[in-house]
Design a protein around this motif. Structure first.
Motif, PDB file in Angstrom:
ATOM      1  N   HIS A  84      32.983 -10.356  33.929  1.00 27.68           N
ATOM      2  CA  HIS A  84      31.590  -9.928  34.023  1.00 27.68           C
ATOM      3  C   HIS A  84      31.101  -9.783  35.463  1.00 27.68           C
ATOM      4  N   MET A  85      31.697 -10.511  36.407  1.00 26.63           N
ATOM      5  CA  MET A  85      31.244 -10.360  37.791  1.00 26.63           C
ATOM      6  C   MET A  85      31.626  -8.987  38.355  1.00 26.63           C
ATOM      7  N   ALA A  86      32.720  -8.416  37.873  1.00 26.64           N
ATOM      8  CA  ALA A  86      33.069  -7.054  38.282  1.00 26.64           C
ATOM      9  C   ALA A  86      32.039  -6.065  37.739  1.00 26.64           C
ATOM     10  N   VAL A  87      31.562  -6.321  36.524  1.00 25.51           N
ATOM     11  CA  VAL A  87      30.515  -5.477  35.941  1.00 25.51           C
ATOM     12  C   VAL A  87      29.230  -5.612  36.748  1.00 25.51           C
ATOM     13  N   VAL A  88      28.898  -6.853  37.094  1.00 27.12           N
ATOM     14  CA  VAL A  88      27.698  -7.107  37.895  1.00 27.12           C
ATOM     15  C   VAL A  88      27.783  -6.376  39.234  1.00 27.12           C
ATOM     16  N   GLU A  89      28.936  -6.467  39.871  1.00 19.35           N
ATOM     17  CA  GLU A  89      29.119  -5.825  41.173  1.00 19.35           C
ATOM     18  C   GLU A  89      28.937  -4.307  41.063  1.00 19.35           C
ATOM     19  N   GLU A  90      29.505  -3.722  40.001  1.00 22.86           N
ATOM     20  CA  GLU A  90      29.389  -2.276  39.825  1.00 22.86           C
ATOM     21  C   GLU A  90      27.949  -1.858  39.561  1.00 22.86           C
ATOM     22  N   LEU A  91      27.258  -2.598  38.689  1.00 22.71           N
ATOM     23  CA  LEU A  91      25.884  -2.239  38.341  1.00 22.71           C
ATOM     24  C   LEU A  91      24.951  -2.396  39.537  1.00 22.71           C
ATOM     25  N   MET A  92      25.065  -3.510  40.254  1.00 20.77           N
ATOM     26  CA  MET A  92      24.193  -3.692  41.407  1.00 20.77           C
ATOM     27  C   MET A  92      24.515  -2.680  42.500  1.00 20.77           C
ATOM     28  N   GLY A  93      25.766  -2.312  42.604  1.00 19.98           N
ATOM     29  CA  GLY A  93      26.148  -1.295  43.575  1.00 19.98           C
ATOM     30  C   GLY A  93      25.454   0.024  43.328  1.00 19.98           C
ATOM     31  N   VAL A  94      25.222   0.348  42.052  1.00 20.78           N
ATOM     32  CA  VAL A  94      24.498   1.583  41.726  1.00 20.78           C
ATOM     33  C   VAL A  94      23.086   1.516  42.306  1.00 20.78           C
ATOM     34  N   CYS A  95      22.426   0.371  42.142  1.00 19.76           N
ATOM     35  CA  CYS A  95      21.044   0.239  42.608  1.00 19.76           C
ATOM     36  C   CYS A  95      20.966   0.278  44.135  1.00 19.76           C
ATOM     37  N   THR A  96      21.813  -0.482  44.821  1.00 17.73           N
ATOM     38  CA  THR A  96      21.742  -0.513  46.285  1.00 17.73           C
ATOM     39  C   THR A  96      22.178   0.814  46.897  1.00 17.73           C
ATOM     40  N   ASP A  97      23.158   1.485  46.270  1.00 16.07           N
ATOM     41  CA  ASP A  97      23.567   2.807  46.768  1.00 16.07           C
ATOM     42  C   ASP A  97      22.414   3.806  46.642  1.00 16.07           C
ATOM     43  N   ARG A  98      21.722   3.757  45.516  1.00 21.16           N
ATOM     44  CA  ARG A  98      20.596   4.673  45.313  1.00 21.16           C
ATOM     45  C   ARG A  98      19.461   4.336  46.290  1.00 21.16           C
ATOM     46  N   ALA A  99      19.260   3.054  46.573  1.00 24.16           N
ATOM     47  CA  ALA A  99      18.228   2.654  47.529  1.00 24.16           C
ATOM     48  C   ALA A  99      18.521   3.242  48.903  1.00 24.16           C
ATOM     49  N   ARG A 100      19.770   3.183  49.303  1.00 24.10           N
ATOM     50  CA  ARG A 100      20.155   3.739  50.602  1.00 24.10           C
ATOM     51  C   ARG A 100      20.009   5.258  50.614  1.00 24.10           C
ATOM     52  N   GLU A 101      20.435   5.894  49.528  1.00 20.18           N
ATOM     53  CA  GLU A 101      20.370   7.364  49.474  1.00 20.18           C
ATOM     54  C   GLU A 101      18.925   7.868  49.533  1.00 20.18           C
ATOM     55  N   VAL A 102      18.029   7.176  48.817  1.00 24.31           N
ATOM     56  CA  VAL A 102      16.637   7.614  48.819  1.00 24.31           C
ATOM     57  C   VAL A 102      16.018   7.402  50.195  1.00 24.31           C
ATOM     58  N   GLN A 103      16.339   6.284  50.842  1.00 20.50           N
ATOM     59  CA  GLN A 103      15.784   6.012  52.174  1.00 20.50           C
ATOM     60  C   GLN A 103      16.279   7.020  53.219  1.00 20.50           C
ATOM     61  N   THR A 104      17.500   7.473  53.065  1.00 23.47           N
ATOM     62  CA  THR A 104      18.062   8.418  54.036  1.00 23.47           C
ATOM     63  C   THR A 104      17.836   9.869  53.649  1.00 23.47           C
ATOM     64  N   GLY A 105      17.429  10.100  52.394  1.00 20.59           N
ATOM     65  CA  GLY A 105      17.210  11.463  51.933  1.00 20.59           C
ATOM     66  C   GLY A 105      18.489  12.202  51.644  1.00 20.59           C
ATOM     67  N   SER A 106      19.584  11.445  51.462  1.00 23.55           N
ATOM     68  CA  SER A 106      20.882  12.102  51.220  1.00 23.55           C
ATOM     69  C   SER A 106      21.121  12.298  49.733  1.00 23.55           C
TER      70      SER A 106
END
Length: 314
Positions: free
Chosen positions: A292-314
């Motif tokens: 389950h920690m691999a699942v957690v890592e993947e799911l949270m990665g989606v959120c933080t990646d999207r946070a970075r993309e929106v902040q950079t406009g990429s």
């Protein structure tokens, strides 16, 4: 809840801290409000001089009751921070109060099921939103200009609409998840907030797993970092949670595991900050979820990646 009850709860928070307990966002918020009036300052001085004096404690309660009666905004924010119902909420913040309908509970944009696990997630969301209110109360947060990060991108404040874009949607998640609550966000201060929720059954006969995302898009890196720090410490202390290893490319990240022994259910909660955005994820229960920690890592990665993309406009 009557003003006298709210005043008693708030006074207890201050009396405990003056008596030697660890400080909290609530106690800091209350003390700052007391110092705005002559009576409040005198009551605090008296309590500091004699923390165990019943008369000093009564004067703090009386000063708070006076402040609550004369300051609706203070009363509303205090009620939210103490997780109390809000009455006569003229000029209240957006998230004052909650809505309970059948098997669901709604707090701002977040709707969760009235299961034991869902109530734990609601408590987490309420706690973080209370922290954000405390950080921004009465202009208490200084907006700072955030420079470039070490790897070259410049974090920036997001709009409420952009906050919604940070939230993972069904298309961004790995296969197998179903949407329970679509991404939704609302304008707030000092951080816009949003939430989305998904479910899956990992295998035949397994318990349904819920993944609940919340985001806070703050007006500066400092506000986001303060919210992240306060919430991670508060949740760990209040839920007897333990930290678990969690690799992340985000600026800050922590994973916490909490077990409800009465239900034999284990919940994993993750908080991560990417620039001006705090993402938090509740995955529950994880008993039937392999690795389950691999699942957690993947799911949270989606959120933080999207946070970075929106902040950079990429």
């Amino acid at each position: 809840m009557y003003p006298s009850d709210l005043a008693a709860m708030a006074a207890h928070a201050v009396i405990s801290v003056v008596g030697g307990a660890a400080g909290t966002a609530t106690s800091t918020f209350v003390q700052e409000r007391l110092r705005r009036s002559d009576r409040g300052r005198a009551a605090l001085d008296g309590l500091t001089a004699a923390p165990g004096d019943p008369e000093a404690q009564r004067e703090v309660r009386a000063a708070l009751a006076e402040a609550i009666d004369g300051d609706a905004e203070f009363a509303d924010r205090l009620a939210v921070m103490l997780h109390a119902p809000v009455h006569n909420a003229t000029g209240s913040v957006v998230i004052s109060g909650s809505d309970v309908k059948g098997s669901q509970i709604t707090l701002g944009p977040l709707t969760v099921n009235r299961t034991p696990a869902g109530r734990a997630t609601l408590a987490l969301g309420a706690a973080l939103l209370a922290v954000l209110i405390a950080l921004g109360a009465y202009g208490g947060v200084t907006v700072i200009t955030d420079g470039d990060s070490d790897d070259g991108y410049a974090p920036r404040a997001l709009t409420a609409a952009e906050t919604k874009e940070v939230l993972p949607n069904l298309q961004s998640l790995p296969p197998g998840w179903e949407e329970r609550n679509a991404p939704a966000s609302q304008r707030d201060s000092p951080c816009h907030v949003g939430a989305s929720e998904y479910v899956q059954r990992p295998h035949e006969g397994a318990t349904t797993v819920e993944a609940e995302f919340n985001v806070a898009a703050c007006r500066s890196v400092k506000v986001a970092a303060d919210a992240y720090t306060e919430e991670s410490e508060t949740f760990k202390a209040s839920n007897e949670a333990t930290s678990v290893s969690f690799p992340s490319a985000a600026d800050q990240a922590v994973a916490l595991r909490h077990t409800n022994f009465d239900l034999d259910e284990t919940v994993v909660t993750v908080l991560a900050r990417q620039g001006t955005v705090v993402c938090w994820l509740g995955l529950e229960p994880v008993n039937d979820l392999e690795d389950h920690m691999a699942v957690v890592e993947e799911l949270m990665g989606v959120c933080t990646d999207r946070a970075r993309e929106v902040q950079t406009g990429s």
